[in-house]
Design a protein around this motif. Structure first.
Motif, mmCIF file in Angstrom:
data_model
loop_
_atom_site.group_PDB
_atom_site.id
_atom_site.type_symbol
_atom_site.label_atom_id
_atom_site.label_comp_id
_atom_site.label_asym_id
_atom_site.label_seq_id
_atom_site.Cartn_x
_atom_site.Cartn_y
_atom_site.Cartn_z
ATOM 1 N N ALA A 14 0.835 -1.201 0.000
ATOM 2 C CA ALA A 14 0.000 0.000 0.000
ATOM 3 C C ALA A 14 0.858 1.235 0.000
ATOM 4 N N GLY A 15 0.346 2.319 -0.563
ATOM 5 C CA GLY A 15 1.108 3.555 -0.596
ATOM 6 C C GLY A 15 0.308 4.642 -1.237
ATOM 7 N N THR A 16 0.886 5.820 -1.300
ATOM 8 C CA THR A 16 0.209 6.939 -1.937
ATOM 9 C C THR A 16 0.812 7.186 -3.283
ATOM 10 N N GLY A 17 0.026 7.761 -4.171
ATOM 11 C CA GLY A 17 0.517 8.037 -5.511
ATOM 12 C C GLY A 17 0.118 9.420 -5.944
ATOM 13 N N THR A 18 1.070 10.173 -6.446
ATOM 14 C CA THR A 18 0.793 11.505 -6.961
ATOM 15 C C THR A 18 1.273 11.580 -8.383
ATOM 16 N N SER A 19 0.368 11.829 -9.297
ATOM 17 C CA SER A 19 0.774 11.854 -10.691
ATOM 18 C C SER A 19 1.784 12.946 -10.925
ATOM 19 N N GLY A 20 2.716 12.666 -11.822
ATOM 20 C CA GLY A 20 3.758 13.638 -12.134
ATOM 21 C C GLY A 20 4.889 13.632 -11.149
ATOM 22 N N SER A 21 4.817 12.800 -10.103
ATOM 23 C CA SER A 21 5.850 12.835 -9.087
ATOM 24 C C SER A 21 6.710 11.601 -9.096
ATOM 25 N N GLY A 22 6.630 10.853 -10.158
ATOM 26 C CA GLY A 22 7.470 9.673 -10.235
ATOM 27 C C GLY A 22 6.799 8.436 -9.718
ATOM 28 N N GLY A 23 5.505 8.481 -9.494
ATOM 29 C CA GLY A 23 4.791 7.262 -9.141
ATOM 30 C C GLY A 23 5.056 6.793 -7.749
ATOM 31 N N THR A 24 4.897 7.675 -6.757
ATOM 32 C CA THR A 24 5.156 7.293 -5.382
ATOM 33 C C THR A 24 4.245 6.146 -4.989
ATOM 34 N N GLN A 72 2.433 20.326 -12.701
ATOM 35 C CA GLN A 72 1.210 19.552 -12.534
ATOM 36 C C GLN A 72 0.095 20.335 -11.845
ATOM 37 N N ASP A 73 0.446 21.334 -11.034
ATOM 38 C CA ASP A 73 -0.573 22.092 -10.325
ATOM 39 C C ASP A 73 -1.260 23.120 -11.219
ATOM 40 N N LYS A 74 -0.765 23.295 -12.450
ATOM 41 C CA LYS A 74 -1.311 24.316 -13.332
ATOM 42 C C LYS A 74 -2.030 23.720 -14.539
ATOM 43 N N TYR A 75 -2.270 22.430 -14.491
ATOM 44 C CA TYR A 75 -2.832 21.762 -15.664
ATOM 45 C C TYR A 75 -3.813 20.693 -15.202
ATOM 46 N N PRO A 76 -4.983 20.607 -15.796
ATOM 47 C CA PRO A 76 -6.033 19.734 -15.266
ATOM 48 C C PRO A 76 -5.950 18.272 -15.688
ATOM 49 N N TYR A 77 -4.913 17.903 -16.425
ATOM 50 C CA TYR A 77 -4.807 16.523 -16.887
ATOM 51 C C TYR A 77 -3.468 15.933 -16.447
ATOM 52 N N THR A 78 -3.471 14.611 -16.253
ATOM 53 C CA THR A 78 -2.238 13.896 -15.964
ATOM 54 C C THR A 78 -1.578 13.486 -17.266
ATOM 55 N N LEU A 79 -0.344 13.925 -17.479
ATOM 56 C CA LEU A 79 0.401 13.557 -18.689
ATOM 57 C C LEU A 79 1.255 12.321 -18.461
ATOM 58 N N THR A 80 1.898 12.242 -17.318
ATOM 59 C CA THR A 80 2.688 11.064 -16.949
ATOM 60 C C THR A 80 3.062 11.164 -15.484
ATOM 61 N N ALA A 81 3.488 10.037 -14.924
ATOM 62 C CA ALA A 81 4.053 10.013 -13.584
ATOM 63 C C ALA A 81 5.569 9.879 -13.640
ATOM 64 N N ASP A 82 6.144 9.938 -14.817
ATOM 65 C CA ASP A 82 7.562 9.602 -14.976
ATOM 66 C C ASP A 82 8.279 10.530 -15.938
ATOM 67 N N TRP A 83 8.365 11.802 -15.592
ATOM 68 C CA TRP A 83 9.168 12.714 -16.404
ATOM 69 C C TRP A 83 10.646 12.404 -16.258
ATOM 70 N N GLY A 84 11.454 12.840 -17.244
ATOM 71 C CA GLY A 84 12.863 13.033 -16.951
ATOM 72 C C GLY A 84 12.958 14.123 -15.890
#
Length: 947
Positions: free
Chosen positions: A285-295, A611-623
């Motif tokens: 179990a864990g938390t996940g935040t999109s755009g943050s590397g998939g916590t 991510q806080d300025k855009y209403p859609y999730t693009l990825t959880a894994d940016w460079g």
């Protein structure tokens, strides 16, 4: 009728050409001696065999199907500029000329994309063909051609195919390429006719290598066998928006006229976000935040996610899937790992010329020949009948120009990294699969794989109702694992086992081929944006500049939307409909930026937008933005105080070798107290080092060895075997293992990944991991238990681990480079080998020697702007490179510059096989002629194609 040759072939050598010619003749002589000595592979080669496939580049050739004459003007590097009076003639000539130089490469590619490699290379490729047939690239490409592409695009594809086939007419294997002679196809090989679908399929191969975060998705799930949620979260930290700026800082997205203005520092702005923060009861179990590397681990936000009870099934399935993926031939990248690129554009207010400068250098795996083919496509008079005057980098096997400029605009590309793939764990029941409590049937098709020298093999491909192929059918071990998976009440009953299915945007027919031609003929920002909107797969960051002093950025692509709380960072439960894609981000809602106040735009695989300025999730894994921020800093340093940037400044920025992780670590490393005088001697190399990774730098060699050993000790030795280097074995605590243990209770586990694919790879994700842990000197990550047979005391904190890494690095380099540090250099470790992508890797030793080139000692490094990447887990050899470099000068297009990794030719003994590589390695660029006069002034050979 065969083409009518009215003049013999030939190249016009200058001094360098004569020197290369002598070298080529020497190699041919050695080759013939080797053959005569009895080491031939499939055919007797003579000098005539070696030269038989060299293209005619002078005189004239009659081609049936042309409406008028076409001029093919080649410069001293063999780069062709084509001049025609109609679109169809232009693209027919492109097909003919590319086939002259690169048909073997084209033929191998189309066999790969259609899952027919076994027809050329025998039973060793059957497994690859099975997987590629399961994906069905050529089937999707045919549907794309039949149902999606415009009439004009089809016309161009047909003309291109006509040109390729005109070249093939009447030729046997050895007249096409030396490799056919090596394969024993010398006289009896009759290549199939080229088709428009063969060209479209190549886009699917490109999309596969640029597919986004599938590898991270697999890795995170595999980590659960050894690491807990908090540990995995440590290894996928949040994107550092406050330090490394996103691409779009002042821009907008059009949907419902929503806009934002983040300011040049990335602060401020407006907009709501549905970025998928949530908790889950997934595999750990864990938390996940999109755009943050998939916590966290597990599919976020649902109690019915891939539960702990199914973790053994998922882990084993993904381990087997990785084996299959790792064997799939690479098209343009390193099977999805490490692929990046740099591109940036500077507006006229900041340039010497007063007009924009645009730079691009895509980072891909090195190949011989290079994946790129330089070419100009010119209508003698641009009109409705003939619409193109464009030059740049093309793919052999595909008409049009992919990256480059026309008479009005220029554009470049970097991989956006948006998440367009999801893996689903499917619960199998009979001939179907479970979906919302009901059993749904698979759709099936039978495929027959022909095998050179063997019996054909039939396979059955199964797909879900959403068109997702069941990848796990392609590995017998996966099937066994799925049938035996242990489950409990938290997951569906095992039934007939589990499988893995793939959802991927490229498996739906699209319009990317239309986009190529539309970009080639666009004349302004509006036209370019309309063209880019057609580029649905793979999604790319597109930068733009025009001769009217406008610059811009746009993100095109077919990007899925998911249910609240699901960020796509982990495999999803296929039996639950809430994990089905909910749609796609509207095209008019994708971010873009046009003429920002700061006067420049940088894209280098960093986050597209905060991510806080855009209403859609693009990825959880940016460079993580290391390269992009360094480029930004270099630009700002130059323009501070009203400085102006030149074309050569842009080139110098492309060659920046600065190591950002060295800037963080070296001050700490210099404070480590070392008793051994030999290790202290190595430590002293770091004193006064400017952090640049030049090929002749001893300090760069030592630092990178220390960095590699830090990663190994802190992280690598704690990862599961599925992520570690193949053959590297460790004594570890047993986990779900029946292997015998030693007297200490440990079990010997050996890594399973190829050296260029293993973790920790040392890229800028690991920069961020270590940066965050630097403030936790007593973190458990810095603890290293003494291994079996290792008498050294274990490290219990950061500085002790650093000390051990410095010692280990000293003796590692002693074994590789010698004890005398005065002889050390980064280039001796960091070498590039160019390998022919078929016989150069799989052929007999003498053939590899004949077809391959290198090594080159390179500057640069991992996550440097000069991104000559290496994998820290596997060693120091170069595994991806700037595959080309270009700088476009919009004030005077003839003053633009370019270079390719290899040369124009795919013929191993042509003077143009690797004639650009030395200059590429030194960071030089060639003049890039565009105007009629400039092209004429640099033309060495002219071939006229006549009706």
């Amino acid at each position: 009728m065969p083409p009518n040759t009215t003049a013999s072939s030939g190249q016009k050598p200058g001094k360098s050409g004569r020197k290369k010619g002598r070298r080529a003749r020497l190699v041919v002589f050695v080759l013939v001696l080797a053959i005569v000595a009895g080491v031939a592979y499939g055919a007797y080669w003579s000098i005539s065999t070696v030269r038989a496939s060299f293209p005619q580049t002078k005189g004239s050739i009659s081609l049936e199907g042309l409406a008028g004459p076409v001029d093919v003007k080649r410069d001293s590097y063999g780069i062709p500029q084509i001049y025609a009076s109609s679109d169809e003639d232009l693209f027919m000539a492109q097909g003919y000329v590319q086939a002259q130089d690169r048909f073997y490469e084209m033929d191998v590619r189309r066999h790969m994309t259609s899952g027919r490699l076994s027809e050329m290379f025998g039973k060793g490729q059957v497994d690859n063909d099975e997987f590629l047939r399961t994906l069905g690239w050529d089937r999707v490409a045919k549907e794309e051609y039949d149902k999606k592409l415009s009439a004009s695009t089809k016309k161009y594809l047909q003309a291109y195919a006509k040109g390729v086939n005109a070249y093939l007419q009447g030729k046997n294997g050895k007249q096409i390429s030396l490799e056919y002679a090596a394969l024993g196809f010398e006289n009896d090989y009759k290549p199939a006719q080229w088709t428009p679908v063969d060209s479209v399929s190549w886009l699917k191969a490109m999309a596969w290598d640029l597919r986004g975060n599938m590898q991270d998705e697999i890795d995170r799930a595999l980590m659960t066998s050894r690491l807990g949620p908090k540990q995995i979260a440590d290894l996928y930290p949040a994107y550092p928006y406050s330090r490394n700026r996103a691409i779009v800082q002042q821009g907008q997205y059009d949907e419902l006229t929503k806009t934002f203005d983040g300011g040049d520092d990335g602060s401020g702005g407006s907009g709501t976000g549905t970025s998928g923060t949530g908790t889950g009861t997934g595999t750990g179990a864990g938390t996940g935040t999109s755009g943050s590397g998939g916590t966290g681990i597990g599919t976020q936000g649902s109690s019915s996610s891939t539960s702990t009870s199914a973790s053994a099934a998922l882990e084993s399935q993904l381990e087997g899937l990785y084996r299959v993926l790792d064997d799939v031939p690479t098209a343009v990248g390193v099977n999805g790992n490490g692929i990046g690129s740099n591109s940036w554009v500077v507006g006229g207010e900041h340039t010497i010329t007063g007009k924009p400068l645009l730079a691009n250098d895509p980072h891909l795996s090195p190949s011989l020949p290079s994946v790129w083919y330089q070419m100009g496509l010119h209508c003698r008079s641009v009109s409705a009948k003939c619409q193109y005057d464009v030059t740049g980098y093309t793919f052999a096997g595909m008409p049009g120009v992919i990256i480059g400029h026309n008479q009005n605009i220029s554009w470049g590309m970097t991989n956006s990294g948006v998440d367009v793939t999801d893996l689903y764990l499917e619960k199998l029941t009979g001939d179907g699969y479970l979906y919302d409590g009901k059993v749904k049937p698979f759709t099936t098709r039978e495929e027959t794989i022909k095998v050179a020298g063997g019996e054909p093999k039939k396979i059955v491909v199964r797909q879900t109702s959403d068109g997702m192929p069941l990848l796990s059918d392609r590995d017998n071990e996966l099937v066994k694992v799925g049938k035996k998976a242990t489950v409990d009440t938290a997951a569906p009953d095992r039934g007939d086992g589990y499988g893995i299915a793939l959802r991927w945007t490229a498996l739906d027919p699209g319009t990317s081929m239309d986009a190529v031609f539309a970009m080639d003929r666009a004349t302004d920002w509006k036209g370019f944006r309309e063209a880019a909107a057609l580029f649905d797969v793979p999604s790319q960051n597109l930068i733009y500049a025009d001769t009217d002093d406008n610059i811009g950025y746009t993100l095109p692509g077919k990007i899925p939307t998911r249910a609240e709380g699901d960020d796509g960072s982990l495999p999803a439960p296929g039996w639950d409909s809430q994990y089905k894609w909910t749609g796609y981000i509207p095209k008019d809602a994708l971010p873009y930026e046009y003429n920002p106040e700061r006067g420049y735009i940088v894209t280098a695989n960093q986050a597209v937008i905060d991510q806080d300025k855009y209403p859609y999730t693009l990825t959880a894994d940016w460079g993580y933005g290391t390269r992009s921020q360094r480029i930004t800093d270099l630009i700002e340093q130059k323009i501070k105080g009203d400085g102006k940037i030149s074309t050569d400044d842009m080139r110098q920025m492309q060659l920046d070798n600065s190591s950002e992780i060295a800037k963080l670590l070296v001050p700490k490393l210099l404070k480590i107290d070392l008793a051994d005088k030999d290790v202290r001697e190595a430590q002293e190399l770091l004193e006064g080092w400017d952090y640049t990774q030049d090929a002749d730098s001893a300090a760069a060699a030592y630092f990178n060895a220390v960095w590699r050993n830090i990663l190994k000790l802190a992280f690598g030795n704690k990862l599961p075997k599925e992520l570690r280097v193949k053959g590297q074995c460790l004594w570890v605590d047993p986990v779900n293992s029946t292997a015998p243990v030693d007297e200490t209770g440990k079990v010997l586990e050996c890594g399973q990944r190829d050296a260029d694919q293993a973790q920790p790879d040392g890229g800028d994700r690991w920069f961020e991991v270590v940066r965050k842990l630097m403030n936790e000197p007593n973190s458990d990550w810095w603890r290293t238990p003494a291994g079996v047979g290792d008498s050294r005391p274990k490290a219990t904190n950061r500085d002790q681990l650093f000390k051990r890494a410095m010692i280990d690095a000293r003796w590692e380099l002693t074994s590789k480079l010698g004890k005398d540090i005065d002889t050390w250099s980064w280039g001796r470790l960091h070498r590039l080998f160019l390998k022919n992508q078929t016989l150069g890797t799989e052929g007999p030793g003498f053939l590899q020697f004949m077809l391959n080139r290198g090594p080159w000692k390179l500057s640069g490094g991992e996550a440097a702007v000069n991104a000559t990447g290496w994998n820290a887990a596997g060693g120091y050899e170069v595994v991806w490179v700037p595959s080309m470099r270009m700088v476009v000068n919009l004030a005077d297009l003839d003053k633009s510059k370019w270079i390719n990794l290899t040369g124009a030719s795919g013929h191993a003994y042509s003077a143009h096989y690797t004639d650009q590589t030395d200059k590429w390695a030194e960071g030089e660029l060639l003049d890039w002629s565009f105007s009629d006069k400039a092209v004429d002034d640099t033309t060495s050979d002219t071939l006229v194609l006549r009706p």
